[in-house]
Design an enzyme around this catalytic site. Structure first.
Site, PDB file in Angstrom:
ATOM      1  N   THR A   1      35.051 -12.823  75.122  1.00 39.69           N
ATOM      2  CA  THR A   1      34.910 -11.370  74.949  1.00 39.69           C
ATOM      3  C   THR A   1      35.887 -10.839  73.901  1.00 39.69           C
ATOM      4  O   THR A   1      35.621  -9.825  73.257  1.00 39.69           O
ATOM      5  CB  THR A   1      35.137 -10.657  76.293  1.00 39.69           C
ATOM      6  OG1 THR A   1      34.320 -11.276  77.284  1.00 39.69           O
ATOM      7  CG2 THR A   1      34.787  -9.181  76.211  1.00 39.69           C
TER       8      THR A   1
ATOM      9  N   TYR B   1      37.196 -23.548  81.956  1.00 43.46           N
ATOM     10  CA  TYR B   1      36.211 -22.512  81.659  1.00 43.46           C
ATOM     11  C   TYR B   1      34.891 -23.192  81.313  1.00 43.46           C
ATOM     12  O   TYR B   1      34.751 -23.786  80.243  1.00 43.46           O
ATOM     13  CB  TYR B   1      36.728 -21.654  80.496  1.00 43.46           C
ATOM     14  CG  TYR B   1      35.851 -20.521  80.033  1.00 43.46           C
ATOM     15  CD1 TYR B   1      34.710 -20.119  80.721  1.00 43.46           C
ATOM     16  CD2 TYR B   1      36.187 -19.815  78.879  1.00 43.46           C
ATOM     17  CE1 TYR B   1      33.923 -19.075  80.277  1.00 43.46           C
ATOM     18  CE2 TYR B   1      35.406 -18.760  78.417  1.00 43.46           C
ATOM     19  CZ  TYR B   1      34.277 -18.402  79.115  1.00 43.46           C
ATOM     20  OH  TYR B   1      33.493 -17.365  78.671  1.00 43.46           O
TER      21      TYR B   1
ATOM     22  N   LYS C   1      36.677 -21.284  85.899  1.00 46.12           N
ATOM     23  CA  LYS C   1      35.876 -20.083  85.694  1.00 46.12           C
ATOM     24  C   LYS C   1      34.438 -20.550  85.493  1.00 46.12           C
ATOM     25  O   LYS C   1      34.122 -21.227  84.511  1.00 46.12           O
ATOM     26  CB  LYS C   1      36.354 -19.302  84.462  1.00 46.12           C
ATOM     27  CG  LYS C   1      35.457 -18.106  84.117  1.00 46.12           C
ATOM     28  CD  LYS C   1      35.851 -17.459  82.802  1.00 46.12           C
ATOM     29  CE  LYS C   1      34.861 -16.358  82.408  1.00 46.12           C
ATOM     30  NZ  LYS C   1      35.179 -15.751  81.096  1.00 46.12           N
TER      31      LYS C   1
ATOM     32  N   ILE D   1      36.451 -13.009  86.427  1.00 45.81           N
ATOM     33  CA  ILE D   1      36.895 -12.661  85.070  1.00 45.81           C
ATOM     34  C   ILE D   1      35.735 -11.892  84.462  1.00 45.81           C
ATOM     35  O   ILE D   1      34.693 -12.465  84.136  1.00 45.81           O
ATOM     36  CB  ILE D   1      37.272 -13.896  84.246  1.00 45.81           C
ATOM     37  CG1 ILE D   1      38.495 -14.589  84.864  1.00 45.81           C
ATOM     38  CG2 ILE D   1      37.573 -13.501  82.797  1.00 45.81           C
ATOM     39  CD1 ILE D   1      38.942 -15.854  84.144  1.00 45.81           C
TER      40      ILE D   1
END
Length: 298
Positions: free
Chosen positions: A48, A137, A166, A207
């Site tokens: 992001t 991740y 994540k 998240i």
């Protein structure tokens, strides 16, 4: 390690850009807004945050600003430290640790499509290079490779500071599989639309992209779920459905930055190419949807 792991409501921070440069002043204000609205940790320079198109210097500055703003607060910094080159990821991880980050988030290597053995060796080298907590991740939709369940569990068991993953595969079954085989593993939701299902299955946090816009909503949802008040958590999750959906009408972070610009949270709407502004149709739809919510300012 248990006292140092990073869980709860976390925000994958956008990176504000002004005249093609990092807007440091706005970035610091955005982080303070997250702190003021109950977010447990901020995540600078992840997907992001447009990390793939920032310079290495900009990447490091974002981590430094996040650490400075969060200093002497309860909000932690989980710094993005991923790359498709292991040596670059190690360098970012070391920088994050040296400059006070509480932990790192490291994305699967993109483009070069490593094997499961390669992924294991990649993450083991990163984990061994630092002492702070490491969160894997997994986002196969962007990286063209997925960390397998067995690989995640092996890394968790073999590397003391790898504490969880994540999960941004969008696959609930993957989350169930992980926790069924290793209940000590910390699973963090990386998909806003399914934050509640992951939390109710035993996930220990999120998240979030949407929390750039609505940090108070995301914090409340997450904290209710972690306190086992699932009815209240689901009510908030259902209420956020429309905004979560529109935040992904184009590639992240295109919609969320547009929403923040419309809401007056960032002064300019700039991206780093190849990302660009959303279509006029999507921009109108984003504006229509966000009027349904009470967006707190600075």
């Amino acid at each position: 390690m248990d006292n140092n792991i990073i869980t709860g409501a976390m925000t994958a921070l956008v990176t504000p850009i002004k005249n093609d440069k990092l807007d440091e002043e706005t970035y610091a204000k955005l982080i303070q807004r997250q702190i003021d609205n109950g977010i447990d940790a901020v995540v600078p320079v992840g997907t992001t945050g447009e990390s793939a198109t920032l310079t290495h210097d900009e990447h490091r500055v974002c981590i430094e600003i996040a650490v400075d703003v969060c200093k002497n607060t309860k909000t932690k910094v989980l710094a993005g430290a991923g790359s498709n080159a292991t040596h670059e990821a190690v360098g970012l991880a070391k920088f994050a640790q040296e400059h006070g980050a509480d932990g790192i988030l490291s994305v699967t290597p993109y483009y070069n499509k490593p094997t499961q053995k390669g992924l294991y060796l990649h993450y083991k080298e990163i984990a061994n290079s630092v002492e702070i907590p490491v969160l894997l991740y997994n986002v196969p939709g962007r990286c063209a490779c997925e960390i397998g369940t067995e690989t995640i569990i092996k890394l968790f068991r073999d590397c003391e500071n790898i504490y969880g993953v994540k999960e941004a595969s969008g696959n609930i079954e993957k989350c169930v599989d992980l926790l069924a085989h290793e209940p000590r593993l910390i699973v963090i939701s990386g998909e806003d639309a399914i934050n509640y299902p992951i939390l109710s299955n035993g996930g220990k946090g999120v998240i979030s992209v949407t929390s750039n816009l609505l940090p108070d909503y995301t914090a409340s949802l997450t904290h209710f779920a972690m306190d086992s008040d699932f009815l209240k958590a689901k009510e908030i999750n259902d209420n956020m459905y429309n905004v979560n959906k529109v935040m992904f009408c184009e590639s992240n972070p295109i919609p969320v930055k547009a929403a923040m610009y419309i809401a007056g949270l960032i002064p300019t709407l700039e991206y780093r190419l190849p990302l660009c502004k959303p279509s006029k149709e999507n921009l109108k739809n984003i504006e229509k949807v966000i009027t349904q919510y009470n967006i707190k300012g600075f």
